[in-house]
Design a protein around this motif. Structure first.
Motif, mmCIF file in Angstrom:
data_model
loop_
_atom_site.group_PDB
_atom_site.id
_atom_site.type_symbol
_atom_site.label_atom_id
_atom_site.label_comp_id
_atom_site.label_asym_id
_atom_site.label_seq_id
_atom_site.Cartn_x
_atom_site.Cartn_y
_atom_site.Cartn_z
ATOM 1 N N TRP A 147 0.654 21.891 -5.547
ATOM 2 C CA TRP A 147 1.755 20.951 -5.260
ATOM 3 C C TRP A 147 1.544 20.222 -3.946
ATOM 4 N N LEU A 148 1.155 21.016 -2.944
ATOM 5 C CA LEU A 148 0.978 20.448 -1.613
ATOM 6 C C LEU A 148 -0.160 19.430 -1.608
ATOM 7 N N LEU A 149 -1.229 19.755 -2.320
ATOM 8 C CA LEU A 149 -2.370 18.845 -2.370
ATOM 9 C C LEU A 149 -2.001 17.540 -3.073
ATOM 10 N N VAL A 150 -1.283 17.683 -4.180
ATOM 11 C CA VAL A 150 -0.890 16.492 -4.935
ATOM 12 C C VAL A 150 0.107 15.667 -4.121
ATOM 13 N N PHE A 151 1.012 16.354 -3.434
ATOM 14 C CA PHE A 151 1.997 15.644 -2.620
ATOM 15 C C PHE A 151 1.301 14.803 -1.540
ATOM 16 N N ASN A 152 0.389 15.406 -0.812
ATOM 17 C CA ASN A 152 -0.270 14.682 0.284
ATOM 18 C C ASN A 152 -1.163 13.550 -0.227
ATOM 19 N N HIS A 153 -1.826 13.793 -1.349
ATOM 20 C CA HIS A 153 -2.630 12.747 -1.985
ATOM 21 C C HIS A 153 -1.724 11.575 -2.354
ATOM 22 N N SER A 154 -0.571 11.866 -2.952
ATOM 23 C CA SER A 154 0.346 10.809 -3.377
ATOM 24 C C SER A 154 0.841 10.019 -2.172
ATOM 25 N N LEU A 155 1.168 10.745 -1.106
ATOM 26 C CA LEU A 155 1.682 10.086 0.094
ATOM 27 C C LEU A 155 0.626 9.132 0.670
ATOM 28 N N PHE A 156 -0.603 9.622 0.759
ATOM 29 C CA PHE A 156 -1.657 8.780 1.342
ATOM 30 C C PHE A 156 -1.911 7.544 0.482
ATOM 31 N N LEU A 157 -1.975 7.766 -0.834
ATOM 32 C CA LEU A 157 -2.250 6.633 -1.716
ATOM 33 C C LEU A 157 -1.094 5.637 -1.659
ATOM 34 N N PHE A 158 0.106 6.161 -1.524
ATOM 35 C CA PHE A 158 1.275 5.289 -1.450
ATOM 36 C C PHE A 158 1.193 4.377 -0.221
ATOM 37 N N ILE A 159 0.899 4.956 0.938
ATOM 38 C CA ILE A 159 0.854 4.095 2.131
ATOM 39 C C ILE A 159 -0.322 3.117 2.051
ATOM 40 N N THR A 160 -1.399 3.526 1.392
ATOM 41 C CA THR A 160 -2.543 2.621 1.244
ATOM 42 C C THR A 160 -2.190 1.440 0.345
ATOM 43 N N MET A 161 -1.642 1.747 -0.817
ATOM 44 C CA MET A 161 -1.379 0.693 -1.792
ATOM 45 C C MET A 161 -0.224 -0.204 -1.348
ATOM 46 N N THR A 162 0.683 0.342 -0.535
ATOM 47 C CA THR A 162 1.767 -0.489 -0.016
ATOM 48 C C THR A 162 1.198 -1.593 0.862
ATOM 49 N N VAL A 163 0.239 -1.219 1.717
ATOM 50 C CA VAL A 163 -0.381 -2.223 2.581
ATOM 51 C C VAL A 163 -1.120 -3.265 1.735
ATOM 52 N N VAL A 164 -1.815 -2.779 0.694
ATOM 53 C CA VAL A 164 -2.548 -3.709 -0.173
ATOM 54 C C VAL A 164 -1.576 -4.655 -0.877
ATOM 55 N N ALA A 165 -0.498 -4.090 -1.391
ATOM 56 C CA ALA A 165 0.464 -4.907 -2.134
ATOM 57 C C ALA A 165 1.132 -5.930 -1.223
ATOM 58 N N ALA A 166 1.474 -5.512 -0.017
ATOM 59 C CA ALA A 166 2.168 -6.419 0.903
ATOM 60 C C ALA A 166 1.209 -7.429 1.515
ATOM 61 N N GLY A 167 -0.112 -7.200 1.320
ATOM 62 C CA GLY A 167 -1.097 -8.123 1.861
ATOM 63 C C GLY A 167 -1.085 -8.165 3.386
ATOM 64 N N VAL A 168 -0.797 -7.005 4.014
ATOM 65 C CA VAL A 168 -0.763 -6.994 5.481
ATOM 66 C C VAL A 168 -1.962 -6.243 6.070
ATOM 67 N N ALA A 169 -3.038 -6.153 5.273
ATOM 68 C CA ALA A 169 -4.210 -5.412 5.727
ATOM 69 C C ALA A 169 -4.747 -5.960 7.055
ATOM 70 N N LYS A 170 -4.628 -7.265 7.235
ATOM 71 C CA LYS A 170 -5.143 -7.888 8.480
ATOM 72 C C LYS A 170 -4.462 -7.314 9.724
ATOM 73 N N GLY A 171 -3.138 -7.157 9.616
ATOM 74 C CA GLY A 171 -2.380 -6.630 10.745
ATOM 75 C C GLY A 171 -2.807 -5.208 11.071
ATOM 76 N N LEU A 172 -2.978 -4.419 10.019
ATOM 77 C CA LEU A 172 -3.394 -3.038 10.216
ATOM 78 C C LEU A 172 -4.787 -2.991 10.829
ATOM 79 N N GLU A 173 -5.631 -3.910 10.381
ATOM 80 C CA GLU A 173 -6.990 -3.963 10.893
ATOM 81 C C GLU A 173 -6.993 -4.207 12.413
ATOM 82 N N ARG A 174 -6.073 -5.045 12.843
ATOM 83 C CA ARG A 174 -5.987 -5.332 14.273
ATOM 84 C C ARG A 174 -5.609 -4.072 15.050
ATOM 85 N N LEU A 175 -4.649 -3.344 14.504
ATOM 86 C CA LEU A 175 -4.243 -2.083 15.124
ATOM 87 C C LEU A 175 -5.430 -1.123 15.162
#
Ligand code: PHE
Length: 449
Positions: A147-175
């Motif tokens: 459960w813990l492994l799946v939870f953390n995997h889901s969380l990481f993928l969620f924050i990754t795909m959110t950035v991709v969907a919002a198209g704000v990768a450039k901003g993150l890249e600057r950070l």
């Protein structure tokens, strides 16, 4: 990606963006454990040789194709193939790249999830005062919790795909550009700490004094795969970067700079981790958990250990986050290129990567004995076959396209190194990189069966 000719603001920004794709789990997590499993110094020597002989020339080829086509990978390949009177089927290479990053992202997200867990644990001071044995046992217990492994995997993928969907990768890249030097500094501190332990001497010997009997065909095969993986070469992911490269920038210099930095980060991580391994009598061949059990031990010895450790996992997460976005982007670009809406493409990629990642995460518990191929479970397959087989195969095809298909007139201009520089690079690809990759790849694949 669309076809507009937006360019990177400056040469430095281009190199930093490439470094963002290259530096990630490959350097800090994968390098030490794969080197540990493959004889240490023998592996390191071969890996550096492969970076020089294949990694850099093929990286140049990959960026050159993007620079010449100035579009998404699939379209750049199609345009250049048409201009070279070659088969339009070369564009499938872009699709193969998307398949490769799909497999890589699924296990990458699982392991990045481990970093989230360790970040939280170190903020809570969980590792304080724990013995090395207890830390090792804690990691095993964590892996066994599906459960813990799946939870953390889901969380990481969620924050990754959110950035991709919002198209704000450039901003993150600057950070990322701003914070990555801090990660290097922390690794330097850790390697410095390593130098103060009894494990330092043995660690240096293990990393830098190769015993030549240790060089077996399997070690050669893994070293080649890792060279491609750590440089992010062979999946057409860098091709997309080439499309935005400033006109006047030297491709040769950029490729060497990225490769050098990439090797340095891996070496620092290796020195830090193996010093702890030898100081504490741990097993260097223990596999994917190596980084996760050694670094908490090292930080526990430093004053304000939990604080340092939290900072380390936070920065590592940022590095893997940007790499993961670079892994997801080509897949989304491929789907939008087929006419899909960006939101739908992102959702489709997210769901399918998530499903495959769940299978990988469960390989440490419920699905541990589900071994569909070559006696390996899903995690073992995903973390070895795409880096060791798919990336070199993609790299091989990229090299063939650049060195044998593209006409000189087209390539010279995109390479920007004059015609003598071009000939030297093409000869390296034709007579060294291509045959070498082919031989090691075929040998390695035959040995899998
Ligand atoms: N190079 C990245 C790392 O070291 C992984 C990666 C591989 C990224 C292939 C993109 C493409 O973590």
């Amino acid at each position: 990606m669309n076809d507009t000719l937006e360019r990177w603001g400056s040469k430095r920004a281009f190199i930093l963006a490439m470094t963002g794709a290259a530096v990630g789990l490959g350097n800090i997590w994968r390098f030490p454990y794969i080197a540990g499993e493959n004889g240490g110094a023998a592996f390191l020597l071969l890996y550096i040789a492969f970076v020089l002989l294949l990694g850099i020339p093929v990286m140049m080829a990959e960026i050159l194709i993007g620079r010449g086509g100035r579009q998404s990978p699939v379209r750049s390949l199609a345009t250049l193939a048409r201009a070279s009177q070659a088969s339009p089927r070369w564009r499938y290479l872009g699709l193969f790249g998307a398949l490769t990053v799909f497999c890589i992202l699924s296990f990458y997200s699982v392991v990045s999830g481990w970093s989230i867990e360790f970040l939280v644990a170190s903020i809570n001071g969980t590792f304080e005062g724990q013995s090395p044995q207890a830390i090792g046992a804690g990691f095993e217990a964590f892996l066994a919790n599906p459960w813990l492994l799946v939870f953390n995997h889901s969380l990481f993928l969620f924050i990754t795909m959110t950035v991709v969907a919002a198209g704000v990768a450039k901003g993150l890249e600057r950070l990322n550009n701003f914070l990555m030097p801090l990660l290097y500094l922390l690794l330097l501190v850790l390697a410095g700490y390593g130098a103060s332990t009894d494990g330092f001497g043995p660690a240096l010997g293990w990393l830098f004094l190769p015993s030549f009997e240790a060089i077996t065909p399997t070690v050669v095969f893994h070293a080649m795969g890792h060279a491609f993986f750590t440089l992010a070469v062979g999946a057409c992911a860098l091709m997309a970067y080439g499309a935005y490269m400033p006109e006047e920038q030297s491709l040769t210099r950029a490729a060497f700079a990225v490769a050098l930095l990439d090797i340095c980060v891996a070496l620092l991580a290796g020195i830090a981790i193996f010093s702890v391994v030898f100081a504490q009598g741990l097993d260097p061949t223990q596999g994917p958990g190596l980084m996760f059990v050694t670094l908490p031990i090292a930080f526990a010895e430093l004053p304000f250990g939990s604080l340092w450790l939290s900072g380390f996992f936070l920065l590592l997460l940022l590095a893997t986050w940007t790499s993961a976005i670079n892994l997801a982007e080509p897949m989304v670009a491929t789907l939008t290129g087929m006419g899909w809406r960006r939101s739908i493409s992102t959702a489709a990629v997210a769901v399918s990567v998530w499903l495959l990642g769940v299978l990988a995460a469960l390989s440490f518990s419920t699905l541990g004995e589900f071994r569909p191929l070559w006696g390996r479970n899903v995690f073992e397959l995903l973390s070895s076959i795409p880096p060791d087989v798919f990336l070199p195969l993609g790299g091989l095809l990229i090299a063939i396209f650049a060195a044998w298909v593209l006409p000189e007139s087209q390539a010279v201009e995109s390479l920007g190194a004059g015609s003598r520089g071009y000939r030297l690079w093409r000869a390296t690809l034709r007579y060294i990189s291509i045959p070498l990759t082919l031989v090691v790849l075929v040998g390695g694949v035959l040995a899998l069966g």
